[in-house]
Design a protein around this motif. Structure first.
Motif, PDB file in Angstrom:
ATOM      1  N   CYS A 129       0.830  -1.216   0.000  1.00 41.69           N
ATOM      2  CA  CYS A 129       0.000   0.000   0.000  1.00 41.69           C
ATOM      3  C   CYS A 129       0.859   1.257   0.000  1.00 41.69           C
ATOM      4  O   CYS A 129       0.539   2.241  -0.672  1.00 41.69           O
TER       5      CYS A 129
ATOM      6  N   ASN B 115       0.945   3.759  -3.134  1.00 42.69           N
ATOM      7  CA  ASN B 115       0.164   4.924  -2.680  1.00 42.69           C
ATOM      8  C   ASN B 115      -1.331   4.626  -2.597  1.00 42.69           C
ATOM      9  O   ASN B 115      -2.172   5.403  -3.058  1.00 42.69           O
ATOM     10  N   ILE B 116      -1.655   3.483  -2.004  1.00 43.48           N
ATOM     11  CA  ILE B 116      -3.061   3.112  -1.793  1.00 43.48           C
ATOM     12  C   ILE B 116      -3.485   3.625  -0.422  1.00 43.48           C
ATOM     13  O   ILE B 116      -2.877   3.257   0.586  1.00 43.48           O
TER      14      ILE B 116
ATOM     15  N   THR C 134      -5.023   4.079   3.180  1.00 43.20           N
ATOM     16  CA  THR C 134      -5.464   3.140   4.214  1.00 43.20           C
ATOM     17  C   THR C 134      -5.796   3.903   5.489  1.00 43.20           C
ATOM     18  O   THR C 134      -5.441   5.070   5.643  1.00 43.20           O
TER      19      THR C 134
ATOM     20  N   VAL D  46      -8.111  -0.947   3.919  1.00 43.85           N
ATOM     21  CA  VAL D  46      -7.711  -0.374   2.633  1.00 43.85           C
ATOM     22  C   VAL D  46      -8.898   0.353   2.018  1.00 43.85           C
ATOM     23  O   VAL D  46     -10.038  -0.114   2.092  1.00 43.85           O
ATOM     24  N   GLU D  47      -8.643   1.506   1.418  1.00 48.01           N
ATOM     25  CA  GLU D  47      -9.722   2.272   0.782  1.00 48.01           C
ATOM     26  C   GLU D  47     -10.126   1.586  -0.522  1.00 48.01           C
ATOM     27  O   GLU D  47      -9.338   1.481  -1.465  1.00 48.01           O
ATOM     28  N   LEU D  48     -11.368   1.105  -0.573  1.00 51.98           N
ATOM     29  CA  LEU D  48     -11.870   0.348  -1.724  1.00 51.98           C
ATOM     30  C   LEU D  48     -13.206   0.911  -2.187  1.00 51.98           C
ATOM     31  O   LEU D  48     -13.931   1.538  -1.408  1.00 51.98           O
TER      32      LEU D  48
ATOM     33  N   CYS E 200      -9.220  -1.082  -5.528  1.00 56.20           N
ATOM     34  CA  CYS E 200      -8.544   0.073  -4.928  1.00 56.20           C
ATOM     35  C   CYS E 200      -8.415   1.191  -5.959  1.00 56.20           C
ATOM     36  O   CYS E 200      -9.018   1.138  -7.031  1.00 56.20           O
ATOM     37  N   CYS E 201      -7.607   2.200  -5.654  1.00 59.04           N
ATOM     38  CA  CYS E 201      -7.473   3.363  -6.537  1.00 59.04           C
ATOM     39  C   CYS E 201      -6.841   3.002  -7.880  1.00 59.04           C
ATOM     40  O   CYS E 201      -6.938   3.773  -8.840  1.00 59.04           O
ATOM     41  N   HIS E 202      -6.182   1.864  -7.961  1.00 56.62           N
ATOM     42  CA  HIS E 202      -5.606   1.402  -9.229  1.00 56.62           C
ATOM     43  C   HIS E 202      -6.579   0.411  -9.868  1.00 56.62           C
ATOM     44  O   HIS E 202      -6.867  -0.645  -9.298  1.00 56.62           O
TER      45      HIS E 202
ATOM     46  N   SER F 291      -7.701  -7.196   3.523  1.00 56.49           N
ATOM     47  CA  SER F 291      -8.220  -5.869   3.164  1.00 56.49           C
ATOM     48  C   SER F 291      -8.666  -5.078   4.376  1.00 56.49           C
ATOM     49  O   SER F 291      -8.906  -3.877   4.294  1.00 56.49           O
TER      50      SER F 291
END
Length: 454
Positions: free
Chosen positions: A212, A216-217, A219, A412-414, A420-422, A432
């Motif tokens: 992460c 750059n994910i 969290t 994790v931001e989902l 995720c952001c990707h 997660s």
């Protein structure tokens, strides 16, 4: 090598992702990478005779390998939104339950038929608990048992092994973004894919943090659950376990207003060691086979701790307490409840003379030197509260093993697809921070596989 989908982790989330991908589109080229062993090679060296305690294997067969940490659990699939994770916040309450029921159907198809489904619906214990300031959470529970759970995993693997490429004993060191998807880097090779599913479980929490950070994910900090595993004669809880099998009971302490909860109840089961990132903690198993049952029941009593500012490392806090236990006891510590109440450490003689025959060889000691006062006070309050609905819980000879720690990944931001952001990078299961159970993790795998297949 290039794949359509690469799955990192062969726990429940990864297995059910692979299963559903093949069901939806068997033309897809799918690979699963797992740091641990294949199922038939997963053997813990602790035999209670020559090897009595954890020897720190490079890859812990209890915690990793095909089936994940759930392979040697007692195979409890809780069908509920009340606990086990927050999957429903992403997919909706009805869809979450439907996914868990679908997973249950697969387990029945692959060897679980004939196992019992328990339910709290309409039970009189709900009222009994409320009358004693306890809250019994609602759930349907499918109990496979450690033995049948293993058979189900064997059968699913036999069905998947010719359709999916499995790479065991192959830790993924890094994940990189590419123009068309993702590059999976292992010690000796690199693999590319268009879509990637990460399902590394709780034991992969530290690895997940590094991924992460690198990608750059976003969290946020999650909680850690700290407590003990209680072991007592099975007859004390038999009126509850015979009807409900597992009862998830929550108590709000009078002193600090903390929530203490029962977790992972194992009727007629055994207490076992668990190794997470080199830290030895305690857990419990139980079997469906009557010949493998003991005369004891064990369950965890856990207090949740969540940190935000200025200290955010909830898992680090739990680890430090577990390390202290390992330092004092050389591993897991066991103490009689009566000794804890009297403020003295337990010794082998008093435990041997007690009414409860321990199922795990642990070091007699004093848990008050390990657990913070606030947590220990909450656990003791809970034991006295449980004694009102299951008289005998607070007996002097009740055994407490410590410490039990449930590490949760940072959340994790989902989005609603568990992406995720990707784009094309999905993060599921307990890794997660969204799910905390076999049923929720498995359901998240099915959900993401369907999204990819669409």
């Amino acid at each position: 090598m290039k794949y359509d989908v690469i799955i990192v982790g062969a726990g429940p989330g990864g297995i059910f992702s692979a299963y559903e991908l093949m069901k939806q589109n068997d033309k897809l080229k799918v690979a699963v990478f797992e740091a641990g062993h294949s199922l038939e090679k997963r053997h813990c060296p602790i035999d209670g005779d020559k090897v009595k305690s954890c020897i720190g294997c490079k890859s812990c067969s209890i915690m990793s390998g095909f089936g994940g940490a759930g392979a040697f659990s007692d195979g409890k699939y809780n069908i509920t939104n009340d606990f086990g994770g927050t999957l429903y916040e992403y997919v909706g309450r009805k869809e979450a339950i439907n996914l868990m029921k679908y997973v249950d159907g697969i387990n029945m198809k692959y060897g679980g038929e004939g196992t019992k489904m328990y339910s709290t619906a309409g039970t009189h214990f709900k009222k009994l608990c409320l009358q004693n300031k306890l809250n019994l959470l609602d759930a349907s529970v499918r109990h496979l048992g450690t033995d049948i759970n293993f058979v189900v995993l064997e059968n699913i693997y036999a069905d998947l092994k010719d359709k999916v490429d499995f790479f065991f004993d192959t830790p993924v060191t890094e994940i990189e973004l590419t123009d068309g998807g993702y590059r999976i880097i292992c010690e000796n090779d690199r693999y590319e894919c268009e879509k990637c599913i990460i399902s590394v479980g709780r034991s992969g929490s530290k690895w997940m943090e590094t991924v992460c950070k690198k990608l750059n994910i976003p969290t946020k900090s999650n909680r850690v659950d700290i407590g003990v595993r209680v072991e007592l004669p099975a007859v004390i809880f038999s009126h509850l376990t015979d009807e409900l099998y597992e009862s998830k009971i929550v108590y709000r302490t009078e002193k600090f207003e903390d929530n203490v909860r029962t977790f992972c109840m194992n009727p007629y089961g055994i207490v076992v060691n668990e190794n997470t990132n080199g830290i030895v903690t305690v857990n419990g198993h139980s079997y469906e086979d009557v010949d493998k049952r003991t005369t004891n029941t064990n369950f965890a009593l856990l207090v949740a701790k969540h940190f935000s500012e200025p200290f955010k490392d909830s898992n680090g806090y739990g680890e430090s307490i577990a390390r202290l236990s390992n330092m004092l006891g050389g591993g897991v510590i066991v103490q009689r409840f009566g000794d804890l109440v009297r403020g003295r450490r337990s010794n082998a003689k008093r435990i041997e003379e007690g009414l409860v025959q321990p199922t795990l060889a642990a070091t007699p000691g004093d848990l008050s030197l390990v657990l913070p006062k606030r947590i220990l006070d909450g656990i003791m309050e809970m034991i006295y509260a449980l004694d009102k609905i299951a008289p005998g819980t607070a007996n002097d000879d009740t055994l407490l093993y410590g410490v039990e720690v449930k590490f949760y990944n940072m959340e994790v931001e989902l989005d609603e697809n568990l992406e995720c952001c990707h784009k094309g990078l999905y993060i599921i299961g307990d890794g997660s921070g969204v799910t905390h159970s076999l049923s929720h993790a498995s359901a998240s795998g099915v959900y993401v596989a369907r999204k990819i297949a669409e």
